[in-house]
Write an enzyme that holds these catalytic residues in place. Sequence first.
Site, PDB file in Angstrom:
ATOM      1  N   PRO A 134       7.868  -5.000 -13.784  1.00  0.00           N
ATOM      2  CA  PRO A 134       6.738  -4.839 -14.701  1.00  0.00           C
ATOM      3  C   PRO A 134       5.589  -4.072 -14.034  1.00  0.00           C
ATOM      4  O   PRO A 134       5.297  -4.301 -12.855  1.00  0.00           O
ATOM      5  CB  PRO A 134       6.306  -6.266 -15.042  1.00  0.00           C
ATOM      6  CG  PRO A 134       7.345  -7.167 -14.504  1.00  0.00           C
ATOM      7  CD  PRO A 134       8.198  -6.409 -13.542  1.00  0.00           C
ATOM      8  N   ALA A 181       7.319   0.850  -5.390  1.00  0.00           N
ATOM      9  CA  ALA A 181       8.776   0.977  -5.476  1.00  0.00           C
ATOM     10  C   ALA A 181       9.165   2.339  -6.051  1.00  0.00           C
ATOM     11  O   ALA A 181      10.078   3.002  -5.539  1.00  0.00           O
ATOM     12  CB  ALA A 181       9.350  -0.156  -6.326  1.00  0.00           C
ATOM     13  N   GLY A 217       1.811  -2.771 -13.166  1.00  0.00           N
ATOM     14  CA  GLY A 217       0.416  -3.247 -13.100  1.00  0.00           C
ATOM     15  C   GLY A 217       0.293  -4.761 -13.049  1.00  0.00           C
ATOM     16  O   GLY A 217      -0.667  -5.325 -13.574  1.00  0.00           O
ATOM     17  N   ASP A 236       2.863  -3.193   0.125  1.00  0.00           N
ATOM     18  CA  ASP A 236       3.844  -2.909  -0.928  1.00  0.00           C
ATOM     19  C   ASP A 236       4.830  -1.832  -0.479  1.00  0.00           C
ATOM     20  O   ASP A 236       6.037  -1.973  -0.669  1.00  0.00           O
ATOM     21  CB  ASP A 236       3.136  -2.423  -2.204  1.00  0.00           C
ATOM     22  CG  ASP A 236       2.332  -3.516  -2.882  1.00  0.00           C
ATOM     23  OD1 ASP A 236       2.062  -4.534  -2.234  1.00  0.00           O
ATOM     24  OD2 ASP A 236       1.982  -3.339  -4.058  1.00  0.00           O
ATOM     25  N   GLY A 252       4.258  -4.648  -7.133  1.00  0.00           N
ATOM     26  CA  GLY A 252       4.517  -3.450  -6.328  1.00  0.00           C
ATOM     27  C   GLY A 252       5.340  -2.402  -7.054  1.00  0.00           C
ATOM     28  O   GLY A 252       6.137  -1.693  -6.429  1.00  0.00           O
ATOM     29  N   SER A 253       5.149  -2.279  -8.371  1.00  0.00           N
ATOM     30  CA  SER A 253       5.977  -1.319  -9.112  1.00  0.00           C
ATOM     31  C   SER A 253       5.665   0.126  -8.711  1.00  0.00           C
ATOM     32  O   SER A 253       6.577   0.932  -8.548  1.00  0.00           O
ATOM     33  CB  SER A 253       5.847  -1.560 -10.617  1.00  0.00           C
ATOM     34  OG  SER A 253       5.063  -0.596 -11.220  1.00  0.00           O
TER      35      SER A 253
HETATM   36  O1  PMV Z   1      -1.872  -7.705  -6.512  1.00  0.00           O
HETATM   37  P1  PMV Z   1      -1.413  -6.916  -5.343  1.00  0.00           P
HETATM   38  O2  PMV Z   1       0.087  -6.863  -5.225  1.00  0.00           O
HETATM   39  O3  PMV Z   1      -2.061  -5.586  -5.267  1.00  0.00           O
HETATM   40  O4  PMV Z   1      -1.794  -7.734  -4.030  1.00  0.00           O
HETATM   41  C1  PMV Z   1      -3.095  -7.842  -3.536  1.00  0.00           C
HETATM   42  C2  PMV Z   1      -3.047  -8.676  -2.301  1.00  0.00           C
HETATM   43  C3  PMV Z   1      -4.383  -8.875  -1.615  1.00  0.00           C
HETATM   44  O5  PMV Z   1      -4.145  -9.692  -0.490  1.00  0.00           O
HETATM   45  C4  PMV Z   1      -5.350  -9.579  -2.525  1.00  0.00           C
HETATM   46  C5  PMV Z   1      -4.981  -7.549  -1.183  1.00  0.00           C
HETATM   47  C6  PMV Z   1      -4.227  -6.864  -0.060  1.00  0.00           C
HETATM   48  O6  PMV Z   1      -4.544  -5.686   0.157  1.00  0.00           O
HETATM   49  O7  PMV Z   1      -3.416  -7.468   0.631  1.00  0.00           O
END
Ligand code: PMV
Length: 301
Positions: free
Chosen positions: A87, A97, A89, A138, A93-94
């Site tokens: 999914p 990927a 947003g 990611d 980590g779409s």
């Molecule tokens: O929601 P995401 O997958 O972008 O994860 C953010 C994770 C945080 O720890 C809040 C920020 C980061 O850069 O690690």
Amino acid sequence: MITSSAPGKIFLFGEHAVVYGKTAIACAIDLRAHVTVEEAPTVQMKGPGGSVDLNPRKHPYIYSVVEKFKGFTDVTGVNIDIHSDIPVGSGLGSSAAVTIATIKALDAYYGTNLTLEDIAHMGHQVESEVQGRASPTDTFVSTFGGMVQIPDRKKLGFYDMLIVIGNTGKFSSTRKIVSNVAALKERHPIVIGQIMDTISAISETGIEFIQEGDFHTVGELMNINQGLLDSIGVGSKELSELVYASRKAGALGSKITGAGGGGCMIALCEHKNLSRVAHAIKRAGGDSFICRTSHVGVRIE
Ligand code: PMV
């Protein structure tokens, strides 16, 4: 014709604390983005209505990848076709990927022999250019797969875990939530600093119990981590509803994954409870996906 694929990711523990240099555990999942490339007259993207020339506004990630390749190889016409199970947003980590799978597909197509390190590095550069701020987590996890301790990017052994992802469907801006947490930490440096330390301790303890295969204790630690994420203001009513519904349906533990504020939660499950938990999340208003952790990083299919 070449097809590559790369995985999405979840945070088992430690998001937000990792922003302050504390320990977090991220892991690849078996939801993947697939990218197929084949010869074409121009550099183009396949879309629902046919192929269109690459456009920096419509395809910022792919455009940026292609610009990078132009820096070290002769980029001839190619058609790029993307299919993703991840999914968009929602903190899984779409975009990473898709970016990583595209780099790998073009690397194979043009014969540029990039290493996994090169691919992860280029992927992070692309994400940073497109998003302004991007964590390397990611792109790293999507490239290498498996379970990774961050910020030191240490690959941990692989452990098969059954996870139900609940998606609130609410968009949330990582940048905004990270800055809200920073403001809260500025107002209460000792209190929030200690919460970050405790989250870090949860991640470190979590690694041990994952390695022992004691998923009941891992679940308990996820629940504690969730409480602390709520305490720093990154929860939401929708996320809490999915978290509690999953626990009531028998999940071993559940928490937000990623920045919070919306996006997704994860529930660690035993096999016997998977579909019950998935249904409970749906009844509580979320979209649910059953998946498992995966050791498979980017690869040519
Ligand atoms: O929601 P995401 O997958 O972008 O994860 C953010 C994770 C945080 O720890 C809040 C920020 C980061 O850069 O690690």
